[in-house]
Scaffold this motif. Structure first.
Motif, PDB file in Angstrom:
ATOM      1  N   VAL A 211       0.829  -1.195   0.000  1.00  0.00           N
ATOM      2  CA  VAL A 211       0.000   0.000   0.000  1.00  0.00           C
ATOM      3  C   VAL A 211       0.873   1.258   0.000  1.00  0.00           C
ATOM      4  O   VAL A 211       0.571   2.233  -0.676  1.00  0.00           O
ATOM      5  N   SER A 212       1.979   1.218   0.729  1.00  0.00           N
ATOM      6  CA  SER A 212       2.895   2.357   0.805  1.00  0.00           C
ATOM      7  C   SER A 212       4.167   2.057   0.006  1.00  0.00           C
ATOM      8  O   SER A 212       4.644   0.930  -0.003  1.00  0.00           O
ATOM      9  N   TYR A 213       4.718   3.090  -0.614  1.00  0.00           N
ATOM     10  CA  TYR A 213       5.945   2.952  -1.393  1.00  0.00           C
ATOM     11  C   TYR A 213       7.127   2.646  -0.482  1.00  0.00           C
ATOM     12  O   TYR A 213       7.287   3.254   0.573  1.00  0.00           O
ATOM     13  N   VAL A 214       7.970   1.695  -0.890  1.00  0.00           N
ATOM     14  CA  VAL A 214       9.191   1.350  -0.162  1.00  0.00           C
ATOM     15  C   VAL A 214      10.372   1.697  -1.060  1.00  0.00           C
ATOM     16  O   VAL A 214      10.446   1.232  -2.198  1.00  0.00           O
ATOM     17  N   ARG A 215      11.285   2.525  -0.548  1.00  0.00           N
ATOM     18  CA  ARG A 215      12.450   2.919  -1.334  1.00  0.00           C
ATOM     19  C   ARG A 215      13.447   1.766  -1.380  1.00  0.00           C
ATOM     20  O   ARG A 215      13.853   1.240  -0.354  1.00  0.00           O
ATOM     21  N   ILE A 216      13.842   1.379  -2.580  1.00  0.00           N
ATOM     22  CA  ILE A 216      14.808   0.300  -2.781  1.00  0.00           C
ATOM     23  C   ILE A 216      16.075   0.923  -3.367  1.00  0.00           C
ATOM     24  O   ILE A 216      16.007   1.582  -4.408  1.00  0.00           O
ATOM     25  N   PRO A 217      17.237   0.703  -2.741  1.00  0.00           N
ATOM     26  CA  PRO A 217      18.475   1.252  -3.317  1.00  0.00           C
ATOM     27  C   PRO A 217      18.684   0.737  -4.734  1.00  0.00           C
ATOM     28  O   PRO A 217      18.445  -0.434  -5.021  1.00  0.00           O
ATOM     29  N   ARG A 218      19.108   1.606  -5.638  1.00  0.00           N
ATOM     30  CA  ARG A 218      19.292   1.260  -7.047  1.00  0.00           C
ATOM     31  C   ARG A 218      20.207   0.064  -7.251  1.00  0.00           C
ATOM     32  O   ARG A 218      19.988  -0.757  -8.115  1.00  0.00           O
ATOM     33  N   GLU A 219      21.275  -0.024  -6.485  1.00  0.00           N
ATOM     34  CA  GLU A 219      22.270  -1.076  -6.701  1.00  0.00           C
ATOM     35  C   GLU A 219      22.079  -2.278  -5.779  1.00  0.00           C
ATOM     36  O   GLU A 219      22.989  -3.067  -5.592  1.00  0.00           O
ATOM     37  N   ALA A 220      20.891  -2.454  -5.232  1.00  0.00           N
ATOM     38  CA  ALA A 220      20.651  -3.566  -4.312  1.00  0.00           C
ATOM     39  C   ALA A 220      20.912  -4.916  -4.971  1.00  0.00           C
ATOM     40  O   ALA A 220      21.347  -5.865  -4.326  1.00  0.00           O
ATOM     41  N   HIS A 221      20.661  -5.026  -6.289  1.00  0.00           N
ATOM     42  CA  HIS A 221      20.833  -6.299  -6.997  1.00  0.00           C
ATOM     43  C   HIS A 221      22.292  -6.605  -7.306  1.00  0.00           C
ATOM     44  O   HIS A 221      22.609  -7.687  -7.752  1.00  0.00           O
ATOM     45  N   ARG A 222      23.185  -5.648  -7.094  1.00  0.00           N
ATOM     46  CA  ARG A 222      24.594  -5.874  -7.419  1.00  0.00           C
ATOM     47  C   ARG A 222      25.365  -6.378  -6.198  1.00  0.00           C
ATOM     48  O   ARG A 222      26.573  -6.234  -6.126  1.00  0.00           O
ATOM     49  N   ARG A 223      24.656  -6.967  -5.270  1.00  0.00           N
ATOM     50  CA  ARG A 223      25.308  -7.521  -4.095  1.00  0.00           C
ATOM     51  C   ARG A 223      26.287  -8.614  -4.497  1.00  0.00           C
ATOM     52  O   ARG A 223      26.549  -8.833  -5.654  1.00  0.00           O
ATOM     53  N   LYS A 224      26.752  -9.330  -3.509  1.00  0.00           N
ATOM     54  CA  LYS A 224      27.762 -10.354  -3.780  1.00  0.00           C
ATOM     55  C   LYS A 224      27.269 -11.388  -4.797  1.00  0.00           C
ATOM     56  O   LYS A 224      26.076 -11.633  -4.929  1.00  0.00           O
ATOM     57  N   ILE A 225      28.214 -11.981  -5.455  1.00  0.00           N
ATOM     58  CA  ILE A 225      27.930 -12.998  -6.460  1.00  0.00           C
ATOM     59  C   ILE A 225      27.703 -14.329  -5.743  1.00  0.00           C
ATOM     60  O   ILE A 225      28.542 -14.768  -4.967  1.00  0.00           O
ATOM     61  N   THR A 226      26.564 -14.952  -5.996  1.00  0.00           N
ATOM     62  CA  THR A 226      26.285 -16.272  -5.439  1.00  0.00           C
ATOM     63  C   THR A 226      26.050 -17.242  -6.592  1.00  0.00           C
ATOM     64  O   THR A 226      25.696 -16.833  -7.710  1.00  0.00           O
ATOM     65  N   ARG A 227      26.226 -18.504  -6.312  1.00  0.00           N
ATOM     66  CA  ARG A 227      26.014 -19.534  -7.318  1.00  0.00           C
ATOM     67  C   ARG A 227      24.585 -19.456  -7.871  1.00  0.00           C
ATOM     68  O   ARG A 227      24.371 -19.449  -9.084  1.00  0.00           O
ATOM     69  N   ARG A 228      23.595 -19.365  -6.974  1.00  0.00           N
ATOM     70  CA  ARG A 228      22.195 -19.308  -7.418  1.00  0.00           C
ATOM     71  C   ARG A 228      21.911 -18.073  -8.262  1.00  0.00           C
ATOM     72  O   ARG A 228      21.153 -18.134  -9.230  1.00  0.00           O
ATOM     73  N   ALA A 229      22.527 -16.951  -7.911  1.00  0.00           N
ATOM     74  CA  ALA A 229      22.297 -15.725  -8.690  1.00  0.00           C
ATOM     75  C   ALA A 229      22.902 -15.860 -10.089  1.00  0.00           C
ATOM     76  O   ALA A 229      22.302 -15.421 -11.074  1.00  0.00           O
ATOM     77  N   VAL A 230      24.074 -16.483 -10.197  1.00  0.00           N
ATOM     78  CA  VAL A 230      24.694 -16.699 -11.509  1.00  0.00           C
ATOM     79  C   VAL A 230      23.821 -17.644 -12.338  1.00  0.00           C
ATOM     80  O   VAL A 230      23.540 -17.383 -13.516  1.00  0.00           O
ATOM     81  N   LEU A 231      23.368 -18.739 -11.733  1.00  0.00           N
ATOM     82  CA  LEU A 231      22.527 -19.697 -12.457  1.00  0.00           C
ATOM     83  C   LEU A 231      21.219 -19.046 -12.895  1.00  0.00           C
ATOM     84  O   LEU A 231      20.750 -19.267 -14.018  1.00  0.00           O
ATOM     85  N   ALA A 232      20.641 -18.221 -12.028  1.00  0.00           N
ATOM     86  CA  ALA A 232      19.395 -17.530 -12.382  1.00  0.00           C
ATOM     87  C   ALA A 232      19.636 -16.545 -13.521  1.00  0.00           C
ATOM     88  O   ALA A 232      18.857 -16.480 -14.474  1.00  0.00           O
ATOM     89  N   ARG A 233      20.709 -15.778 -13.422  1.00  0.00           N
ATOM     90  CA  ARG A 233      21.020 -14.814 -14.487  1.00  0.00           C
ATOM     91  C   ARG A 233      21.165 -15.526 -15.829  1.00  0.00           C
ATOM     92  O   ARG A 233      20.715 -15.034 -16.860  1.00  0.00           O
ATOM     93  N   ASP A 234      21.776 -16.715 -15.819  1.00  0.00           N
ATOM     94  CA  ASP A 234      22.006 -17.468 -17.046  1.00  0.00           C
ATOM     95  C   ASP A 234      20.863 -18.428 -17.378  1.00  0.00           C
ATOM     96  O   ASP A 234      21.026 -19.352 -18.177  1.00  0.00           O
ATOM     97  N   ALA A 235      19.708 -18.196 -16.763  1.00  0.00           N
ATOM     98  CA  ALA A 235      18.485 -18.972 -17.031  1.00  0.00           C
ATOM     99  C   ALA A 235      18.686 -20.466 -16.799  1.00  0.00           C
ATOM    100  O   ALA A 235      18.156 -21.291 -17.532  1.00  0.00           O
ATOM    101  N   TRP A 236      19.488 -20.822 -15.795  1.00  0.00           N
ATOM    102  CA  TRP A 236      19.695 -22.219 -15.400  1.00  0.00           C
ATOM    103  C   TRP A 236      20.169 -23.055 -16.587  1.00  0.00           C
ATOM    104  O   TRP A 236      19.775 -24.206 -16.761  1.00  0.00           O
TER     105      TRP A 236
END
Length: 189
Positions: A78-103
């Motif tokens: 219902v209320s807007y939540v501010r999300i930092p622009r670079e929140a997705h550039r956190r540390k590299i994880t195996r799952r994040a790499v696999l997700a980025r590359d569409a498994w």
């Protein structure tokens, strides 16, 4: 008594667990941009506290002694939540790499269940552990490439690796995107 929010005590833990412990709910900001994926239990708390509204439903319902709640699939805060622009550039994880590359293995294109990550330029050859140098690879391709550069063995990634977009968290949380979520996600997600 272990209710969904200690203050409400309306839906029991067992009720939500039986509704599907593994089910996930897409959370949209007040502006309709995807910001999170949460459990049905957390979504129910947000709905009961009127912090979110229900946009899409899953089949079935959550029942308690006094309340029946439609089972959420997509909710909007219902209320807007501010999300930092670079929140997705956190540390590299195996799952994040696999997700980025569409498994998918970036060398042979297979979608085997036991994927690994590979440094395109091996660390022993000066490669860094950055998004632009790490790809998903099946074990056979990773072994075949070994400690060599792509040009030495003629194994080049199908797509040039890059930092993931802001919606990679959705793919990390759930490899297969539910159909009801599609209209709320950018085409790249």
């Amino acid at each position: 008594q272990g209710g969904i929010g200690a203050s409400s005590g309306l839906l029991s833990d067992r009720c939500v667990e039986s509704a599907g412990n593994m089910a996930r709910v897409l959370v949209l900001n007040a502006t309709y941009e995807p910001i999170n994926v949460c459990t049905v239990r957390r979504a129910a708390v947000l709905l009961l506290k009127e912090k979110a509204e229900l946009l899409e439903r899953q089949s079935g319902a959550l029942h308690s002694e006094r309340v029946t709640l439609e089972r959420p699939d997509v909710i909007r805060l219902v209320s807007y939540v501010r999300i930092p622009r670079e929140a997705h550039r956190r540390k590299i994880t195996r799952r994040a790499v696999l997700a980025r590359d569409a498994w998918t293995c970036q060398y042979c294109g297979s979608r085997k269940t036991r994927l690994t990550v590979d440094h395109v330029i091996p660390r022993s050859r000066g490669g860094k552990s950055v998004w632009e140098n790490i790809v998903a690879a099946c074990a056979p391709c990773n072994r075949r490439k070994g400690n060599r550069l792509p040009r030495e063995i003629q194994m080049h990634p199908q797509k040039r690796p890059k930092a993931p977009g802001p919606n990679v968290f959705i793919q990390v949380a759930t490899p297969s995107i539910p159909p009801a979520w599609q209209q709320y996600l950018p085409a790249a997600a």
